[in-house]
Write an enzyme that holds these catalytic residues in place. Structure first.
Site, mmCIF file in Angstrom:
data_model
loop_
_atom_site.group_PDB
_atom_site.id
_atom_site.type_symbol
_atom_site.label_atom_id
_atom_site.label_comp_id
_atom_site.label_asym_id
_atom_site.label_seq_id
_atom_site.Cartn_x
_atom_site.Cartn_y
_atom_site.Cartn_z
ATOM 1 N N ASP A 46 0.693 -1.108 0.096
ATOM 2 C CA ASP A 46 -0.035 -0.067 -0.098
ATOM 3 C C ASP A 46 0.851 1.175 0.063
ATOM 4 O O ASP A 46 1.765 1.489 0.802
ATOM 5 C CB ASP A 46 -1.055 -0.208 1.230
ATOM 6 N N TYR A 51 2.542 9.927 0.023
ATOM 7 C CA TYR A 51 3.574 9.473 0.872
ATOM 8 C C TYR A 51 4.888 9.864 0.328
ATOM 9 O O TYR A 51 6.065 9.710 0.941
ATOM 10 C CB TYR A 51 3.383 8.162 1.088
ATOM 11 N N LYS A 76 -2.774 5.881 -4.074
ATOM 12 C CA LYS A 76 -4.125 6.724 -3.775
ATOM 13 C C LYS A 76 -3.955 8.153 -4.453
ATOM 14 O O LYS A 76 -2.859 8.692 -4.469
ATOM 15 C CB LYS A 76 -4.164 7.003 -2.354
ATOM 16 N N HIS A 109 -7.839 9.064 -1.919
ATOM 17 C CA HIS A 109 -7.383 8.997 -0.355
ATOM 18 C C HIS A 109 -8.410 9.487 0.491
ATOM 19 O O HIS A 109 -8.606 9.083 1.478
ATOM 20 C CB HIS A 109 -6.185 9.827 -0.661
#
Ligand SMILES: NC(=O)c1ccc[n+]([C@@H]2O[C@H](COP(=O)([O-])OP(=O)(O)OC[C@H]3O[C@@H](n4cnc5c(N)ncnc54)[C@H](OP(=O)(O)O)[C@@H]3O)[C@@H](O)[C@H]2O)c1
Length: 279
Positions: A46, A51, A76, A109
């Site tokens: 994931d 990120y 996402k 997200h």
């Protein structure tokens, strides 16, 4: 290496019942941690545009001990790119960053209901799936009302919803709703970021009874709830610990004792998707 049972989503994609979270795993150390997770048996990874580690994930996949097709990679779409054209470009950018031809899963997200253009973002995911850039499309942090709108306005419902879920915030109502709609639940921060939950006495006594660790009991609890936990760990030992949960089971009574630990204010950071927005 440990092997993890699989489930099938409402669109036919199969997924392992435990995945690997990568928030905070960046750069070479991050790629090494992800490679260790793959060697240990994790097959679902994931990540997210926000990120800033899709490149790290891509590097780990390039040098992985298993072929790309055996992995399930999820990313996402951030809130700032919900408008249709931006979402289409962002999905491509996400792929370039990871050096991948396709994502197995792509998720919105956050719904960002005040911004209120998540249906546009959803249409972009639907089209990207048609173009072969994504195999399965889902959401994170969506409330039932948001998912109902997606289905009503586009005719397509998500395959999965990734939500905050751990013993202090067990999301019973939302899980039941997902089950009725055949939408898979996935648990983010399944260990509540290893905060006070991993010192909890109730879970500790259940762990002692099974000769398991508290984190193993928590992750087994997710599995028995029917939700896919995606614990993050930078340590090979803890990565193995976190998937060694398929050789014991919790009784109804033990599941019930863990259910009692939930509380209305149990979210880690009070991120209620009805009001919280992330860009
Ligand atoms: N969709 C969303 O909005 C959203 C939000 C948050 C997170 N996520 C996803 O969910 C994933 C997991 O959530 P998270 O990273 O927030 O938290 P988490 O997985 O609940 O907890 C991670 C923390 O637990 C520690 N840990 C892991 N296994 C352990 C063990 N066996 N014993 C003791 N400590 C252990 C880790 O430390 P070490 O690394 O040192 O082992 C790390 O500090 C993220 O990585 C991300 O992919 C999604």
């Amino acid at each position: 290496m440990s092997s993890i049972p699989e489930i099938k989503l409402n669109d036919g994609l199969t997924l392992p019942t435990v995945g690997f979270g990568t928030y905070k795993l960046n750069g070479n150390a991050g790629a090494n941690a992800i490679n260790s997770a793959i060697d240990t048996g994790y097959r679902l990874i994931d990540t997210a545009y926000n990120y800033e580690n899709e490149g790290t994930v891509g590097k780990a996949i390039q040098r992985a001990s298993v072929p790309r097709e055996e992995l399930r990679v999820a990313s996402k779409l951030p809130g700032r790119y919900h408008s249709y054209d931006k979402a289409v470009t962002t999905i491509q950018e996400s792929l370039y960053r990871a050096g991948l031809d396709y994502y197995d899963l792509y998720l919105i997200h956050w719904p960002n209901p005040k911004q209120d253009i998540y249906v546009e973002a959803w249409q972009a995911l639907i089209d990207a799936k048609k173009w072969g850039l994504i195999r399965s499309i889902g959401v994170c942090n969506f409330l039932p009302e948001h998912m109902e709108r997606l289905e009503k306005e586009t005719g397509t419902k998500p395959s999965m919803n990734q939500i905050e879920l751990h013993p202090f915030f067990n999301q019973e109502e939302q899980r039941i709703w997902h089950e009725e709609k055949n939408i898979q639940t996935q648990s983010w921060s399944p260990l509540a970021r290893a905060s006070e939950v991993i010192e909890n006495e109730t879970i500790g006594s259940i762990a002692d009874a099974h000769n398991k660790t508290i984190t193993q009991v928590i992750l087994r609890w997710h599995y028995q709830l029917g939700s896919i936990p995606i614990p993050k760990s930078s340590s090979p030992e803890r990565q193995l610990e976190n998937i060694s949960i398929f050789d014991f089971s919790l009784s109804d009574e033990e599941m019930g004792r863990i259910a009692e630990l939930t509380r209305p204010d149990g979210r880690i950071k009070d991120q209620d998707p009805a009001t919280y927005e992330e860009f």
